[in-house]
Design an enzyme around this catalytic site. Structure first.
Site, mmCIF file in Angstrom:
data_model
loop_
_atom_site.group_PDB
_atom_site.id
_atom_site.type_symbol
_atom_site.label_atom_id
_atom_site.label_comp_id
_atom_site.label_asym_id
_atom_site.label_seq_id
_atom_site.Cartn_x
_atom_site.Cartn_y
_atom_site.Cartn_z
ATOM 1 N N ARG A 1 62.305 32.490 42.824
ATOM 2 C CA ARG A 1 61.507 31.270 42.580
ATOM 3 C C ARG A 1 61.190 30.526 43.870
ATOM 4 O O ARG A 1 60.216 29.773 43.933
ATOM 5 C CB ARG A 1 62.223 30.350 41.573
ATOM 6 N N TYR B 1 35.131 26.362 37.669
ATOM 7 C CA TYR B 1 35.798 27.218 36.684
ATOM 8 C C TYR B 1 36.334 26.325 35.548
ATOM 9 O O TYR B 1 36.919 25.265 35.803
ATOM 10 C CB TYR B 1 36.944 27.982 37.370
ATOM 11 N N ASP C 1 38.146 26.448 46.247
ATOM 12 C CA ASP C 1 38.517 27.659 45.519
ATOM 13 C C ASP C 1 37.631 28.776 46.068
ATOM 14 O O ASP C 1 36.412 28.787 45.845
ATOM 15 C CB ASP C 1 38.292 27.430 44.015
ATOM 16 N N LYS D 1 41.787 38.192 40.574
ATOM 17 C CA LYS D 1 40.417 38.713 40.678
ATOM 18 C C LYS D 1 40.324 39.689 41.858
ATOM 19 O O LYS D 1 40.968 40.709 41.841
ATOM 20 C CB LYS D 1 39.441 37.550 40.819
HETATM 21 N N1 PLP Z 1 39.437 29.990 39.904
HETATM 22 C C1 PLP Z 1 38.376 30.691 39.491
HETATM 23 C C2 PLP Z 1 37.087 30.584 40.241
HETATM 24 C C3 PLP Z 1 38.475 31.501 38.355
HETATM 25 O O1 PLP Z 1 37.403 32.179 37.945
HETATM 26 C C4 PLP Z 1 39.716 31.572 37.666
HETATM 27 C C5 PLP Z 1 39.871 32.404 36.470
HETATM 28 O O2 PLP Z 1 38.938 32.958 35.956
HETATM 29 C C6 PLP Z 1 40.787 30.809 38.132
HETATM 30 C C7 PLP Z 1 40.627 30.039 39.267
HETATM 31 C C8 PLP Z 1 42.122 30.825 37.423
HETATM 32 O O3 PLP Z 1 42.788 31.997 37.730
HETATM 33 P P1 PLP Z 1 43.985 32.652 36.856
HETATM 34 O O4 PLP Z 1 43.355 33.182 35.606
HETATM 35 O O5 PLP Z 1 44.521 33.696 37.765
HETATM 36 O O6 PLP Z 1 44.954 31.565 36.566
#
Ligand code: PLP
Length: 386
Positions: A51, A105, A177, A202
């Site tokens: 952790r 997102y 992001d 991703k």
């Molecule tokens: N940021 C973006 C641009 C995303 O498309 C996503 C998920 O689709 C996330 C963050 C969240 O990621 P996670 O599903 O790994 O928690």
């Protein structure tokens, strides 16, 4: 930040690897040990425990991630949302205010809309296309500005240099992001961002078999977020670290191919009579094309579009394509297709979706590594039937 110390492809393979190699192992072994022998560590955060994100698997990934984004430090987390929520909870307190891009997102939007009011953290959404309006939205309690490099799902490219400068001039933290762009196409630290976040689920992992996240940026901030992560508990398991580490080594070749495929498909779609609009920053007619061309090394593997026949045509098209799988998520070797209103943005209130410009008929496509010709043929046959 200056240029990368070596080519990105070299760093993806070699940066952060254990030296000397552990028992000569070319691929880092998985340290699937929950805890490690106490060796007189003097602080809680120095104890070696999964952790606390400090197994050899975590540390190697942290070094590699920092190297490929040309940043000071990095941290992996149990998901992209763990990276986002831990970062924001570590840096914001009750009474603070954050500015965020209007189109984000859906999960991030929900975090801000659903959880933040309860925590007394205020959010205001900024219009990416109206930077002149941003200063009037700054309050005395504003602490940070949050954007996406290429926004999900409309593929906007906000004035990224402008955002970093805006934050710097006002003493705000700049958080981005970078999931859609990946370090192959854009490295936020080189443009003055304090922190870059990823859903490593991703592209970084790239094989649709892991949920993970990453925080990359200025060392004191990453350290603060690391401590918060150890309190909040969203740490990544070593086995998932191993898979992500393995996936990252091919990031460069994957993303360059995906950039190419998405550009070809976007060009094909924009010429097609049944297509109403295409969102892809690599198309000359995209409103942010010149900005994207100036900032990015590639335009990314994601695109979205609308068909003239609206929702019915979108549903029919998604049902007729044979190669892309209809599923949420993106960035893997398999092409994925979805209507964001049914998946990634379904948790967002309809009024917020409308305000952000996300229509019910919007289709989002994540280019995989199939042959581009096959993907185009598949789109062609599916469009012929809608
Ligand atoms: N940021 C973006 C641009 C995303 O498309 C996503 C998920 O689709 C996330 C963050 C969240 O990621 P996670 O599903 O790994 O928690």
């Amino acid at each position: 930040m200056g240029k990368l110390s070596k080519h990105l492809d070299t760093l993806l393979i070699h940066a952060g690897e254990p030296s000397p190699l552990i028992e000569g192992a070319v691929s880092i072994p998985i340290f699937q040990s929950g805890t490690f022998e106490y060796r007189g560590e003097s602080s809680y955060y120095g104890l070696r425990y999964i952790r606390l994100s400090n197994t050899p698997n975590h540390l190697a990934l942290h070094r590699k991630l920092a190297a490929v984004e040309n940043a000071e430090a990095a941290l992996v987390t149990a998901s992209g949302m763990a990276a986002i929520s831990t970062t924001l909870l570590a840096l914001l307190s009750p009474g603070d205010h954050i500015l965020a891009q209007g189109c984000l997102y859906g999960g991030t939007h929900n975090l801000m809309r659903v959880e933040f009011p309860r925590l007394k953290i205020e959010v205001d959404f900024i219009d990416a296309d109206a930077p002149a309006s941003w200063p009037s939205q700054v309050k005395t309690n504003t602490r940070a500005i949050y954007v996406e490099t290429i926004s999900n799902p409309l593929m906007q490219v906000i004035d990224l240099k402008g955002v970093a400068a805006f934050a710097r001039d006002r003493g705000l933290l700049s958080i981005i992001d970078n999931t859609f762009a990946t370090p192959v196409n854009f490295r936020p630290a080189e443009h003055g961002f304090d922190l870059s976040l990823h859903s490593a689920t991703k592209y970084l992992n790239g094989h649709s078999d892991v949920v993970a996240g990453a925080v990359i940026g200025r060392a004191p901030l990453v350290e603060r977020i690391n401590r918060a992560l150890s309190h909040l508990g969203g740490s990544l398991d070593p086995h998932a670290c191993f898979l992500m580490h393995r996936g990252m080594k091919t990031l460069g070749v994957r993303v360059r191919q995906q950039n190419q495929a998405a550009l070809c498909l976007a060009r094909f779609l924009e010429r097609h009579a049944k297509v109403a609009s295409v969102n892809y920053p690599g198309l000359e007619r995209h409103p942010h094309y010149l900005r994207a061309r100036a900032l990015f090394d590639g335009f990314g593997g994601m695109l979205s579009f609308e068909l003239k026949g609206g929702v019915a045509a979108a549903e029919a098209f998604i049902g007729r394509v044979t190669l892309p799988i209809c599923a949420p998520s993106l960035g893997g070797v398999e092409s994925l297709i979805t209507r964001p209103v049914t998946t990634s943005h379904s948790g967002m209130a309809a009024v917020d979706r409308q305000r952000a410009g996300i229509s019910d008929s919007l289709i989002r496509f994540s280019a995989g590594l199939e042959a581009t010709e096959d993907l185009i043929d598949d789109f062609e046959q599916a469009l012929a039937t809608v």
